[in-house]
Scaffold this motif. Sequence first.
Motif, short mmCIF file in Angstrom:
data_model
loop_
_atom_site.label_atom_id
_atom_site.label_comp_id
_atom_site.label_asym_id
_atom_site.label_seq_id
_atom_site.Cartn_x
_atom_site.Cartn_y
_atom_site.Cartn_z
N SER A 53 0.85 -1.20 0.00
CA SER A 53 0.00 0.00 0.00
C SER A 53 0.88 1.24 0.00
O SER A 53 1.99 1.24 0.54
N TYR A 54 0.38 2.28 -0.62
CA TYR A 54 1.10 3.54 -0.74
C TYR A 54 0.15 4.70 -0.49
O TYR A 54 -1.07 4.58 -0.68
N ASP A 55 0.71 5.82 -0.07
CA ASP A 55 -0.03 7.07 -0.13
C ASP A 55 -0.14 7.48 -1.59
O ASP A 55 0.78 7.23 -2.38
N GLU A 56 -1.24 8.09 -1.97
CA GLU A 56 -1.43 8.52 -3.34
C GLU A 56 -1.32 10.04 -3.44
O GLU A 56 -1.99 10.77 -2.71
N ILE A 70 3.88 5.19 -13.13
CA ILE A 70 4.99 4.41 -12.60
C ILE A 70 6.22 4.67 -13.46
O ILE A 70 6.15 4.57 -14.68
N ALA A 71 7.32 5.02 -12.82
CA ALA A 71 8.56 5.35 -13.54
C ALA A 71 9.46 4.12 -13.64
O ALA A 71 9.73 3.44 -12.64
N LEU A 96 7.77 -3.44 -9.05
CA LEU A 96 6.86 -4.58 -8.95
C LEU A 96 5.81 -4.35 -7.87
O LEU A 96 4.64 -4.71 -8.05
N TYR A 97 6.20 -3.74 -6.76
CA TYR A 97 5.25 -3.45 -5.69
C TYR A 97 4.20 -2.45 -6.18
O TYR A 97 3.01 -2.58 -5.88
N GLN A 98 4.64 -1.44 -6.91
CA GLN A 98 3.69 -0.44 -7.40
C GLN A 98 2.70 -1.06 -8.39
O GLN A 98 1.50 -0.76 -8.36
#
Length: 328
Positions: A53-56, A70-71, A96-98
């Motif tokens: 999970s990430y902050d957006e 995604i870069a 991969l996580y993103q």
Amino acid sequence: MAEKGSKTGLWIAVAVLAAMLAMSGLMNLGLLASLVSRTAKADTDYPVDEEPSYDEVWSYGYGETKVVRIALSGVIMRGRQQRLIGYEPDMVESILYQIRCATIDEEVKAILLEVDSPGGAVTPSDEIYAALKRFKRADEARVVMVFVRDLGASGAYYAAMAGDFIMAEPTAIVGSVGVIMQTLNMKGLADKVGLSSVTIASGENKDMLNPFEEVDPKHLAMMQELVDGMQDRFASIVETARGLESRKLLDGRVFSAGQAVEHNLIDGVGYFQDALDKLADLLDVEDLYLVRYSETMSFFDMLMASKAPSLPDFTAMDSPRFLYLWKP
């Protein structure tokens, strides 16, 4: 005069001692931060690798169709470069996580993969390609848009084959479909300086490509067979994804954006806004809502990720490896 010299020497010794103490303190603080950070991250009620999970961060657009930027930037290689405090993040794992985070988020309708890379290791390139394909399989309406800013070569181009549309900036370079493996042979130098190799191996091929021994043509043939197999996989994926009738141009050469369009290696030439317009068209919407992922970091995480000096990079001394990499 002698007294003045002794005072100067004393102050130098004090300065050196202070520097050593400071260095020791930083290293101990780094180890403590690593321990605390790992302990904190382990205290979760869900599998963090399976469900990242990430902050957006709201990046672009006012629409309702969610797109994740995604870069894919730099050499595609696993591993974290060590710093005096902590490590650089593993770029492959991060990508991969993103992609995995976007895959499990049902609101995400597209990924905008922004590429600026000469490629890299074979397996990580394939992993990124497979992850993007998995993202699309989770919802047939999803789209992967690839935007090449400056360079999309070899392994980066391999990963781009998962895209539904590939757009490159007018000055970008793409292509380099091929495999390379390089090593050094120092037999001649070793003979001149009187060095010899002492190797204890379990079989006649275990010691292949020993840099202190003459190159065995049989070993070269074995390596060539592996390279040819990897090249066949790469070319097959490109041939299928791009609908090519032959592999004539898939010999490692690179192309300008204009040439790549002409040979059907990419779909269009344009800038960032052009890529967004095309993505909106593919999704059949008027406007997009773009986000970037940003990982929440504790104080210790930020300390570990701080821009401390890097330790010397000895990757040139690593064992030979197979690469989807453009190395002009």
